[in-house]
Design an enzyme around this catalytic site. Structure first.
Site, short mmCIF file in Angstrom:
data_model
loop_
_atom_site.label_atom_id
_atom_site.label_comp_id
_atom_site.label_asym_id
_atom_site.label_seq_id
_atom_site.Cartn_x
_atom_site.Cartn_y
_atom_site.Cartn_z
N LYS A 6 0.92 -1.30 0.02
CA LYS A 6 0.11 0.15 -0.18
C LYS A 6 0.94 1.24 0.09
O LYS A 6 1.78 1.30 0.81
CB LYS A 6 -0.90 -0.05 1.26
CG LYS A 6 -2.23 0.63 1.24
CD LYS A 6 -3.10 0.35 2.39
CE LYS A 6 -4.25 1.03 2.46
NZ LYS A 6 -4.97 0.71 3.82
O1 G3P Z 1 -9.29 1.64 4.60
C1 G3P Z 1 -8.84 3.13 5.08
C2 G3P Z 1 -9.47 3.15 6.45
O2 G3P Z 1 -8.72 2.38 7.49
C3 G3P Z 1 -9.62 4.36 6.83
O3 G3P Z 1 -10.87 4.66 7.68
O4 G3P Z 1 -12.48 5.20 9.30
O5 G3P Z 1 -9.97 5.95 9.56
O6 G3P Z 1 -11.25 6.91 7.96
P1 G3P Z 1 -11.20 5.70 8.59
#
Ligand code: G3P
Length: 217
Positions: free
Chosen positions: A83
């Protein structure tokens, strides 16, 4: 639609994996921190458990360093997707790492133009962050729809990986638009099974069944 689980908590991945719900796993530095585990150890354990792609994120900011980290992460297992962030250096790293035969997930995508660049740099997955756009009062689903249109217009085979999924409605909308993959926390995936009318119907069936005085076993 493929389901990736967005966590580095191995017990939660195992529970969903046993149900056949896990087509892959995504992690990021914040999720590694939350797990309290060593990145190489936990990524190896997840990659052994799950057949599909397991995203492990580089933390360098310069392309050469990202490439070195990506090569190291890719060596953990055959199903690692490296990634990289959607920066100019990240795109350079994507081009090199994908050219070497690695799966590459380009993350932190917030615009259709960024997604177009990632596809041209050979990304296996593009990760638009829906929830974080919603956080600033933009519609993350518009971005998913725009990327779908652009990729279909030109036949890019980069898969749209709807990320930062926070709600069951995000999951539903991403599926309706045609995201190839969604990555969501285990709690969101489990919540997709819930409906108040299911609970209400079950209560009625249980009450009526008790009145019959019968047993199946
Ligand atoms: O896949 C990306 C994710 O981990 C981000 O999620 O909820 O931290 O914006 P969030």
């Amino acid at each position: 639609m493929k389901f990736f689980v967005d966590t580095a908590e191995t017990d939660q991945i195992a529970e969903l994996n046993d149900l056949g719900m896990v087509d892959g796993v995504t992690t990021n530095p914040s999720l590694i921190l939350k797990s309290g585990r060593d990145i190489l150890d936990v990524t190896r354990e997840i990659a052994d458990m799950v057949a599909g792609p397991v995203s492990a994120e580089v933390v360098a900011l310069k392309a050469d360093d990202m490439i070195a980290e990506g090569r190291k992460l890719a060596k953990i297992a055959d199903n690692i997707a490296v990634k990289v962030p959607l920066t100019w250096d990240g795109l350079k790293a994507c081009k090199v790492l994908s050219g070497e035969g690695n799966m590459v997930n380009v993350t932190l995508c917030f615009s259709a133009n960024q997604a177009l660049l990632a596809a041209k740099a050979g990304a296996t997955f593009i990760s638009p962050f829906i929830g974080r756009l919603d956080d600033i009062n933009l519609d993350g689903m518009d971005l998913i729809a725009d990327i779908r249109t652009i990729y279909d217009n030109y036949g890019f085979d980069t898969e749209i990986l709807a990320a930062s999924i926070r709600t069951v409605n995000h999951a539903y909308q991403a599926a309706m638009i045609g995201a190839d993959v969604m990555t969501a926390p285990p709690a969101v995936i489990k919540k997709m099974a819930e409906h108040p009318l299911t609970n209400q119907g079950l209560e009625t069936f249980m009450a009526d069944w008790a009145k019959t005085g019968q047993q199946i076993l």
